[in-house]
Design an enzyme around this catalytic site. Structure first.
Site, short mmCIF file in Angstrom:
data_model
loop_
_atom_site.label_atom_id
_atom_site.label_comp_id
_atom_site.label_asym_id
_atom_site.label_seq_id
_atom_site.Cartn_x
_atom_site.Cartn_y
_atom_site.Cartn_z
N ASP A 170 0.86 -1.18 0.00
CA ASP A 170 0.00 0.00 0.00
C ASP A 170 0.90 1.24 0.00
OD1 ASP A 170 -2.93 1.01 0.83
OD2 ASP A 170 -1.45 2.14 1.98
N HIS A 183 -6.08 14.15 -9.00
CA HIS A 183 -6.22 12.72 -9.28
C HIS A 183 -5.46 12.25 -10.52
CE1 HIS A 183 -9.03 11.42 -6.16
NE2 HIS A 183 -9.39 12.70 -6.15
N GLU A 213 -5.15 2.03 -3.71
CA GLU A 213 -3.70 2.07 -3.86
C GLU A 213 -3.05 0.84 -3.22
OE1 GLU A 213 -5.50 4.28 -2.14
OE2 GLU A 213 -4.58 4.74 -0.20
#
Ligand SMILES: [Mg+2]
Length: 317
Positions: A170, A183, A213
């Site tokens: 992550d 974004h 993610e």
């Protein structure tokens, strides 16, 4: 492209073979429906069949019905050859599940173009399957496809009494990237991050997007230590990576946390429990301050111990 021909008449078979070979197809040949059926049970069997109707042991219609009843992930395109050119015969062929038909004696050009139609349908099917299994942003497997593949890997590991490991990673504080740069840049970061994960994976490892993610890497044949060392290399490469903004104005650096776990044949019954352990290891890595690798070994998990590769080597017990 590979085609299976099923016909009991040697002359008709030879004509089909000669034509299809000339047009560049690879061939497998069966002299009746049963033989064709046996060929289809093997891995890498053809997805396009040109089959005669009247054959001993198993005729073309039965073969077609059997194929439509079998569970196979890939579609099989079925062209039935028949001397019966009557409407009601054609209808019963289509009813059995045939995609197309050719009447004997067939016209060469017709054979060519009907085969091409089959090829086109199969290519489309392949493309649709690809789109359904792949995460469009990163090009990795999506969550569902990854889980399916992992289940296959798990059964294989059980059969062969082998090992396999899982890495869950992550990106640290990813929300900040989105909040600061928007974004579009966030997406760019995800692509760069997964791109570099791929460079460290072996050809038979597979990667998937687990969530926003969060990404999973499955390492067939790898034990816990190998998985942790791969994760550590991925962690270091992530830390060293410079992500240039598209306007070249500045570059971004990110870090990521990694949890790893090795599948154990004795104690693990499903993929979910392995993912859960990997998730716990990732959670520990986050708790330790992020940008590190935690390895959750099944026997150690009960005691709550982890191995962090950021710790001094003497703690790597
Ligand atoms: Mg026949």
């Amino acid at each position: 492209m590979k085609i299976l021909i099923a016909d009991d008449d040697p002359i008709s078979r030879r004509i089909l073979e000669a034509n299809l070979l000339e047009w560049g197809y690879e061939l497998m040949v069966a002299s009746d429906g049963l033989e064709a059926w046996e060929i289809l049970q093997k891995p890498e069997s053809p997805n396009l069949i040109i089959s005669d109707w009247m054959m001993p042991r198993m005729d073309g219609l039965e073969l077609c019905r059997e194929i439509r009843n079998m569970e196979k992930s890939k579609y099989i395109y079925f062209i039935i050859l028949t001397a019966k050119g009557e409407k009601k015969d054609i209808i019963s062929g289509l009813e059995a599940g045939a995609d197309d038909f050719l009447t004997k004696p067939f016209n060469q050009e017709e054979l060519k173009y009907r085969t091409r139609i089959g090829e086109r349908v199969l290519n489309l099917e392949h493309r649709i399957m690809e789109l359904a299994n792949i995460d469009s942003l990163t090009g990795l497997l999506n969550r569902r496809a990854f889980m399916e593949k992992m289940e296959q890997e798990m059964s294989r590991t059980q059969r062969e009494n082998n090992s396999f490991s899982l890495i869950l990673t992550d990106i640290d504080h990813f929300k900040n990237v989105n909040d600061t740069y928007g974004h579009q840049i966030g997406d760019l970061v995800l692509r760069r991050f997964t791109g570099q994960l791929k460079t460290l994976a072996r050809p038979y490892d597979f990667l998937g997007r687990y969530g926003g993610e969060e990404f999973l890497i499955c390492l067939p044949g790898a034990n816990g230590l190998q998985a942790a060392s791969t994760a550590e290399r991925m962690r270091r490469q992530t830390e060293d990576m410079e992500i240039m903004l598209p306007d070249d104005s500045q570059s971004i650096r990110i870090t990521a946390s990694f949890g790893t776990a090795c599948y154990s044949v004795e104690s693990e019954k499903d993929v979910d429990s392995l993912i859960k352990r990997t998730d716990v290891a990732l959670y520990m890595a986050k708790n330790k301050g992020r940008n590190c690798v935690c390895n959750s070994n099944h026997s150690e998990l009960g005691k709550g111990t982890t191995v962090s590769f950021n710790d001094p080597p003497n703690e790597e017990a």
